[in-house]
Design a protein around this motif. Structure first.
Motif, PDB file in Angstrom:
ATOM      1  N   ARG A 163     -11.648  -2.146   3.707  1.00  0.00           N
ATOM      2  CA  ARG A 163     -12.748  -1.636   2.889  1.00  0.00           C
ATOM      3  C   ARG A 163     -14.049  -2.376   3.139  1.00  0.00           C
ATOM      4  O   ARG A 163     -14.078  -3.600   3.304  1.00  0.00           O
ATOM      5  N   THR A 165       1.388   2.005  -3.542  1.00  0.00           N
ATOM      6  CA  THR A 165       0.209   2.631  -4.139  1.00  0.00           C
ATOM      7  C   THR A 165       0.175   4.111  -3.831  1.00  0.00           C
ATOM      8  O   THR A 165      -0.101   4.944  -4.683  1.00  0.00           O
ATOM      9  N   THR A 193       0.823  -1.198   0.000  1.00  0.00           N
ATOM     10  CA  THR A 193       0.000   0.000   0.000  1.00  0.00           C
ATOM     11  C   THR A 193       0.854   1.243   0.000  1.00  0.00           C
ATOM     12  O   THR A 193       0.453   2.284  -0.468  1.00  0.00           O
ATOM     13  N   ASP A 216     -14.686   1.934  -0.354  1.00  0.00           N
ATOM     14  CA  ASP A 216     -14.153   1.233  -1.513  1.00  0.00           C
ATOM     15  C   ASP A 216     -12.749   1.760  -1.791  1.00  0.00           C
ATOM     16  O   ASP A 216     -12.121   2.375  -0.922  1.00  0.00           O
ATOM     17  N   LYS A 217     -12.262   1.572  -2.996  1.00  0.00           N
ATOM     18  CA  LYS A 217     -10.891   1.955  -3.337  1.00  0.00           C
ATOM     19  C   LYS A 217     -10.677   3.460  -3.329  1.00  0.00           C
ATOM     20  O   LYS A 217      -9.529   3.923  -3.406  1.00  0.00           O
ATOM     21  N   ASN A 218     -11.737   4.243  -3.235  1.00  0.00           N
ATOM     22  CA  ASN A 218     -11.617   5.696  -3.260  1.00  0.00           C
ATOM     23  C   ASN A 218     -11.586   6.313  -1.866  1.00  0.00           C
ATOM     24  O   ASN A 218     -11.877   7.490  -1.707  1.00  0.00           O
TER      25      ASN A 218
END
Length: 475
Positions: free
Chosen positions: A163, A34, A31, A153-155
């Motif tokens: 999540r 990312t 992460t 979620d991913k946002n």
């Protein structure tokens, strides 16, 4: 002798250039990658607390006093300035002025929260969010464990966070042919008021605080994507929702395919009975899924680097839970006090009402702060060294990004690494500094009677004190 763990931490600090801090890569490095790809790399700073020289000469108490006495009396600091300076390697005090006096610490409180949660929970601990089968067929109870970074979620706002969409996928699989019919929110792990009574009146609405509940998403931010876009600004305030647990429950219900207007209510998860269930339906209390937060070491890193008040309050409650106290403002404060004592430090020099420092009723002595930092760096408790990763660097990152720019404070740029604290009339700074001779010192400067409307001058006066330590051998 300075512990190897501190040398490693500080060496990492000197090399890492991706926020939220070097310890972001210690656990869950995927992460961190990312996060790095989401923003342009920052330029390498000047030497940032590179590994200290074990043979560097120790400043003398007289030398430190000669350097600091004139600066401590600066008018911009107000009528009450309490200071502690110590050598990290030996733990010996080098300077004190009101060093044992209880003082309003503001956000410097987060250093105490960080040390105690790392001691109580450990750096690898992850906070769970669970879903269990409810009392009626198709009912899903989402059980908050106190993870403030949980995303929908991913946002989400916090990179790498657990999540709800992952949890929903687990639930659908566990239910098999049973369709979800309702969502109940169990946020009962936290108790007491959701706002600390000692907070200023504008904190609940000003964007820096939030209602503290055991279930929330994105630190209770109403629009995490917008908040993330603005996160590089100096002001990290964001609109927060008034009932974070119910908001998270509604978000979870939508992910399970229920109406966005589903009637989500608070309730208690049933205890697992072990009894037989109808074919295809899990028994009440059966776990249907679980997601876990980032490791504690990274939550601490984010809390310190971003001065995240909501994370701080939830971590204080983790200290309470680890010591079997109520997960409330009062329970977190009592547990923090208890762990301070367990670490062999003077618990009578700290009195807290919260874990973030937003409360004006908090009191910490400067000498306790330097004791905490020394303990984290002397190797006796290597798990505590994680507090160093998130500390802002003078002239480069976090709340110190735009400080140490003036000629009189330039000596501190790149070699002061500290947590700051600010409330109206309160200004504080505590952390580490490497002297011109390579000696690593810890300092805490707290002033809680600063003149009104002099914030910039007060901060520069604080920076002059720490820069004086950076620029001299003080022998």
């Amino acid at each position: 002798m300075l512990a190897t763990v501190l040398v490693v931490v500080l060496a990492a600090v000197g090399l890492a250039v991706v926020r939220p801090g070097p310890v972001a890569g210690w656990l869950g490095g995927e992460t961190a990658a990312t996060s790095a790809s989401a923003q342009p790399p920052e330029p390498d700073p000047a030497a940032v607390l590179a590994g200290p020289d074990a043979n560097a000469p120790i400043p003398s108490a007289d030398g430190v006093r000669a350097a600091l006495d004139p600066l401590v009396r600066a008018a911009a600091l107000g009528d009450r300035v309490n200071v502690s300076v110590a050598d990290v390697t030996t733990g010996n005090a080098l300077y004190g002025a009101g060093q044992d006096a209880p003082t309003v610490p503001a956000s410097v409180t987060k250093l105490a929260t960080a040390v105690t949660v790392l001691a109580a929970r450990g750096p690898a601990y992850r906070i769970p969010t669970r879903a269990v089968a409810g009392a009626t067929p198709g009912e899903v109870v989402i059980v908050g464990g106190g993870d403030p970074t949980l995303a929908v979620d991913k946002n989400g706002f916090y990179p790498g966070a657990a999540r709800l969409d992952d949890l929903a996928a687990q639930v659908r699989k566990a239910l098999g042919g049973t369709a979800p019919t309702k969502v109940t929110v169990d946020s009962s792990l936290f108790s007491g008021p959701v706002y600390e009574p000692g907070w200023d009146a504008d904190i609940p609405t000003g964007g820096f605080g939030a209602a503290i509940t055991a279930l929330m998403t994105d630190g209770a931010r109403r629009d995490p994507e917008e908040a993330r876009r603005n996160s590089e600004a100096t002001n990290h305030a964001a609109e927060r929702v008034p009932q974070p647990d119910l908001m998270a429950g509604r978000q979870f219900a939508r992910l399970l395919g229920l109406s966005g207007d589903a009637d989500v209510k608070r309730g208690k998860a049933p205890a697992a009975s072990g009894a037989s269930a109808a074919a295809g339906a899990p028994t009440p209390g059966t776990e249907l899924g679980k997601v876990e937060s980032l490791p504690m070491v990274r939550l601490v890193d984010i809390m310190i680097s971003d001065s995240d008040n909501v994370i701080a309050e939830t971590l204080a409650r983790q200290v309470a839970l680890a010591r079997n106290k109520p997960a409330s403002f009062a329970g977190g404060a009592a547990a923090t006090d208890a762990v301070i004592g367990e670490l062999g430090l003077p618990a009578d020099e700290i009195s807290l009402a919260d874990g973030s420092g937003l409360s004006r009723t908090n009191r910490i002595s400067p000498s306790l702060l330097t004791d905490l930092i020394t303990l984290a760096g002397n190797g006796s408790h290597p798990e505590l060294a994680a507090i160093f990763g998130g500390l802002p660097v003078g002239g480069w990152s976090g709340t110190l990004d735009e400080r140490y720019q003036a000629a009189v404070t330039k000596a501190g740029a790149g070699v002061v690494r500290a947590k700051t604290g600010t409330l109206t009339g309160v200004n504080a700074i505590a952390g580490l500094v490497t002297t011109a001779d390579g000696r690593l010192l810890t300092f805490a400067v707290l002033t809680d009677q600063a003149p009104p409307d002099t914030l910039d001058a007060t901060r520069q006066a604080l920076d002059r004190i720490t820069s004086a330590l950076a620029g001299c051998g003080c022998r």
